[in-house]
Design an enzyme around this catalytic site. Structure first.
Site, PDB file in Angstrom:
ATOM      1  N   SER A   1       0.845  -1.189   0.000  1.00 19.17           N
ATOM      2  CA  SER A   1       0.000   0.000   0.000  1.00 19.17           C
ATOM      3  C   SER A   1       0.879   1.236   0.000  1.00 19.17           C
ATOM      4  O   SER A   1       2.009   1.203   0.485  1.00 19.17           O
ATOM      5  CB  SER A   1      -0.898  -0.026   1.238  1.00 19.17           C
ATOM      6  OG  SER A   1      -1.859   0.996   1.186  1.00 19.17           O
ATOM      7  N   ASP A   2       0.365   2.316  -0.582  1.00 16.14           N
ATOM      8  CA  ASP A   2       1.082   3.585  -0.531  1.00 16.14           C
ATOM      9  C   ASP A   2       0.059   4.703  -0.409  1.00 16.14           C
ATOM     10  O   ASP A   2      -1.012   4.644  -1.013  1.00 16.14           O
ATOM     11  CB  ASP A   2       1.943   3.795  -1.777  1.00 16.14           C
ATOM     12  CG  ASP A   2       2.883   4.981  -1.614  1.00 16.14           C
ATOM     13  OD1 ASP A   2       3.823   4.874  -0.801  1.00 16.14           O
ATOM     14  OD2 ASP A   2       2.662   6.020  -2.266  1.00 16.14           O
ATOM     15  N   THR A   3       0.399   5.700   0.398  1.00 17.12           N
ATOM     16  CA  THR A   3      -0.492   6.833   0.624  1.00 17.12           C
ATOM     17  C   THR A   3       0.196   8.114   0.217  1.00 17.12           C
ATOM     18  O   THR A   3       1.378   8.311   0.519  1.00 17.12           O
ATOM     19  CB  THR A   3      -0.873   6.921   2.123  1.00 17.12           C
ATOM     20  OG1 THR A   3      -1.532   5.709   2.492  1.00 17.12           O
ATOM     21  CG2 THR A   3      -1.808   8.092   2.400  1.00 17.12           C
TER      22      THR A   3
END
Length: 200
Positions: free
Chosen positions: A80-82
């Site tokens: 995941s990346d934000t």
């Protein structure tokens, strides 16, 4: 099917969110020989939406290679990346307290987007979903921003803040996914897991 997944993230928040929905997981973290930060380099003219999805898939590719290289038991890998976007501008992780303060000043009194992409892969199969939430900051006193920037809390956080920290006191409105703003949108994560045969 494996009864667990690998989580390729150092974030304790993502671990906590997976535990919240009862997903068994093992960590699959980069070794000292891997330049994980290089995967997050921005490309000129890239939109925040395209950026966060590209980075997430790059992290997933690196993690799947890592899994094979280490000869670990096969299981799906979650990445995941934000990122935080003010208009088309990407507000990444601050370099230092001064950079954090500059970012927080930009966010004060403004509405911004928090984009979190989540991807699950095993073998050659890769699936990705994107969650986009909006967050509105009240106008924040500069002294309060400075104290927060100096606290160290913004370091390692896209947009120089964490919604589960004291910065929550400045957030007048959110629209979207609280877990997505934290770093792992649980609805989209559950959908991906279901696509891989997990019951959540």
């Amino acid at each position: 099917m494996a009864g667990f997944i690998y989580l390729a993230s150092q974030s304790p928040r993502r671990r906590q969110l997976l535990e919240q929905i009862g997903v068994r997981h093992e960590l699959l973290l980069p070794g000292a020989d891997e330049d994980a930060e290089a995967l997050e380099a921005e490309r000129e003219g890239e939109s925040p939406d395209a950026y966060v999805q590209r980075v997430t898939l790059a992290k997933l590719d690196a993690a799947l290679e890592r899994l094979q290289r280490r000869g670990l038991p096969m299981a799906p890998v979650l990445c995941s990346d934000t990122t935080v976007a003010l208009g088309s501008r990407i507000l990444g992780k601050p370099a230092d307290a001064a950079d954090a303060l500059a970012t927080l000043r930009l966010l004060s009194g403004q509405e911004h987007r928090v984009l979190t992409a989540v991807a699950l892969g095993e073998g050659v199969r890769r699936l990705l979903r994107l969650n986009v939430s909006t967050v509105r900051f009240a106008v924040v006193d500069d002294e309060a921003l400075r104290r927060y920037a100096d606290s160290g809390e913004p370091m390692g956080k896209a947009g120089a803040y964490a919604i589960q920290s004291q910065a929550a006191a400045w957030i007048s409105h959110i629209s979207g996914s609280y877990s997505g703003i934290m770093g792992l949108p649980l609805y989209e994560t559950a959908q991906l897991l279901a696509d891989f045969g997990f019951k959540v």
